[in-house]
Scaffold this motif. Structure first.
Motif, PDB file in Angstrom:
ATOM      1  N   GLU A  32       0.864  -1.173   0.000  1.00 58.37           N
ATOM      2  CA  GLU A  32       0.000   0.000   0.000  1.00 58.37           C
ATOM      3  C   GLU A  32       0.896   1.217   0.000  1.00 58.37           C
ATOM      4  OE1 GLU A  32      -3.122   1.850   3.021  1.00 58.37           O
ATOM      5  OE2 GLU A  32      -3.756  -0.095   2.206  1.00 58.37           O
ATOM      6  N   GLU A  33       0.677   2.075  -0.966  1.00 55.64           N
ATOM      7  CA  GLU A  33       1.465   3.294  -1.037  1.00 55.64           C
ATOM      8  C   GLU A  33       0.981   4.276   0.015  1.00 55.64           C
ATOM      9  OE1 GLU A  33       1.652   4.720  -5.057  1.00 55.64           O
ATOM     10  OE2 GLU A  33       2.909   3.017  -5.618  1.00 55.64           O
ATOM     11  N   GLY A  34       1.916   5.009   0.568  1.00 53.40           N
ATOM     12  CA  GLY A  34       1.599   6.000   1.571  1.00 53.40           C
ATOM     13  C   GLY A  34       1.580   7.384   0.960  1.00 53.40           C
ATOM     14  N   TYR A  35       1.623   8.368   1.821  1.00 53.44           N
ATOM     15  CA  TYR A  35       1.727   9.748   1.379  1.00 53.44           C
ATOM     16  C   TYR A  35       2.406  10.553   2.483  1.00 53.44           C
ATOM     17  CZ  TYR A  35      -2.638  10.112   4.039  1.00 53.44           C
ATOM     18  OH  TYR A  35      -3.596  10.032   5.020  1.00 53.44           O
ATOM     19  N   ASN A  36       3.038  11.620   2.072  1.00 54.64           N
ATOM     20  CA  ASN A  36       3.793  12.444   3.008  1.00 54.64           C
ATOM     21  C   ASN A  36       2.906  12.896   4.161  1.00 54.64           C
ATOM     22  OD1 ASN A  36       5.467  12.184   0.809  1.00 54.64           O
ATOM     23  ND2 ASN A  36       6.212  14.275   0.886  1.00 54.64           N
ATOM     24  N   ASP A  37       3.435  12.771   5.368  1.00 59.23           N
ATOM     25  CA  ASP A  37       2.761  13.172   6.591  1.00 59.23           C
ATOM     26  C   ASP A  37       1.452  12.419   6.811  1.00 59.23           C
ATOM     27  OD1 ASP A  37       3.490  14.663   8.777  1.00 59.23           O
ATOM     28  OD2 ASP A  37       2.274  16.389   8.238  1.00 59.23           O
ATOM     29  N   TYR A  61       5.731  15.948   5.829  1.00 56.23           N
ATOM     30  CA  TYR A  61       5.186  16.650   4.663  1.00 56.23           C
ATOM     31  C   TYR A  61       6.255  17.218   3.746  1.00 56.23           C
ATOM     32  CZ  TYR A  61       6.147  21.061   7.033  1.00 56.23           C
ATOM     33  OH  TYR A  61       6.774  22.117   7.643  1.00 56.23           O
ATOM     34  N   THR A  62       7.484  17.389   4.251  1.00 54.45           N
ATOM     35  CA  THR A  62       8.540  17.947   3.410  1.00 54.45           C
ATOM     36  C   THR A  62       9.260  16.887   2.583  1.00 54.45           C
ATOM     37  OG1 THR A  62      10.204  17.770   5.154  1.00 54.45           O
ATOM     38  CG2 THR A  62       8.942  19.839   5.029  1.00 54.45           C
ATOM     39  N   GLN A  67      12.378  14.644   7.833  1.00 58.91           N
ATOM     40  CA  GLN A  67      12.058  13.667   8.866  1.00 58.91           C
ATOM     41  C   GLN A  67      11.435  12.448   8.202  1.00 58.91           C
ATOM     42  OE1 GLN A  67       9.951  15.033  12.316  1.00 58.91           O
ATOM     43  NE2 GLN A  67      10.827  17.070  12.142  1.00 58.91           N
ATOM     44  N   ALA A  68      12.094  11.327   8.366  1.00 61.35           N
ATOM     45  CA  ALA A  68      11.612  10.078   7.768  1.00 61.35           C
ATOM     46  C   ALA A  68      12.129   8.916   8.601  1.00 61.35           C
ATOM     47  CB  ALA A  68      12.099   9.952   6.329  1.00 61.35           C
TER      48      ALA A  68
END
Length: 100
Positions: A32-37, A61-62, A67-68
């Protein structure tokens, strides 16, 4: 989705600290693909050496350069990677419920 579809910026970044690379993936079993933040990028894979692995990674979000985080593991069987690698939430995302 085919293994070559993992050759995107987001999936390559998700695999950055996994114990295997996108090149090691023979088959994508669940993803499942995610998304930023938001939700993480998560997947379960059959590896070319016959083992099974999973990756779970997120970024703020950046994007991946700020941050990851990610985690992953490898097991000898699909049952083991589902039972001991995936969280209850990840199993639910894949429609596996709470079953171990």
């Amino acid at each position: 989705m085919k293994p070559e579809d993992l050759n995107t910026y987001d999936w390559r970044s998700a695999f950055d600290y996994a114990p295997f690379s996108t090149d090691d993936v023979a088959e994508i079993l669940y993803y499942e693909e995610g998304y930023n933040d938001g939700d993480s990028w998560v997947g379960v894979f059959k590896l070319k050496d016959g083992k099974f692995g999973y990756v779970d990674a997120w970024c703020d979000y950046t994007g991946w350069d700020c941050q990851a985080s990610n985690c992953g593991d490898v097991a000898a069987s699909l049952a083991d990677i589902i039972a001991f690698g995936l969280s209850t939430e990840e199993r639910k995302r894949f429609g596996l419920g709470d079953a171990l």
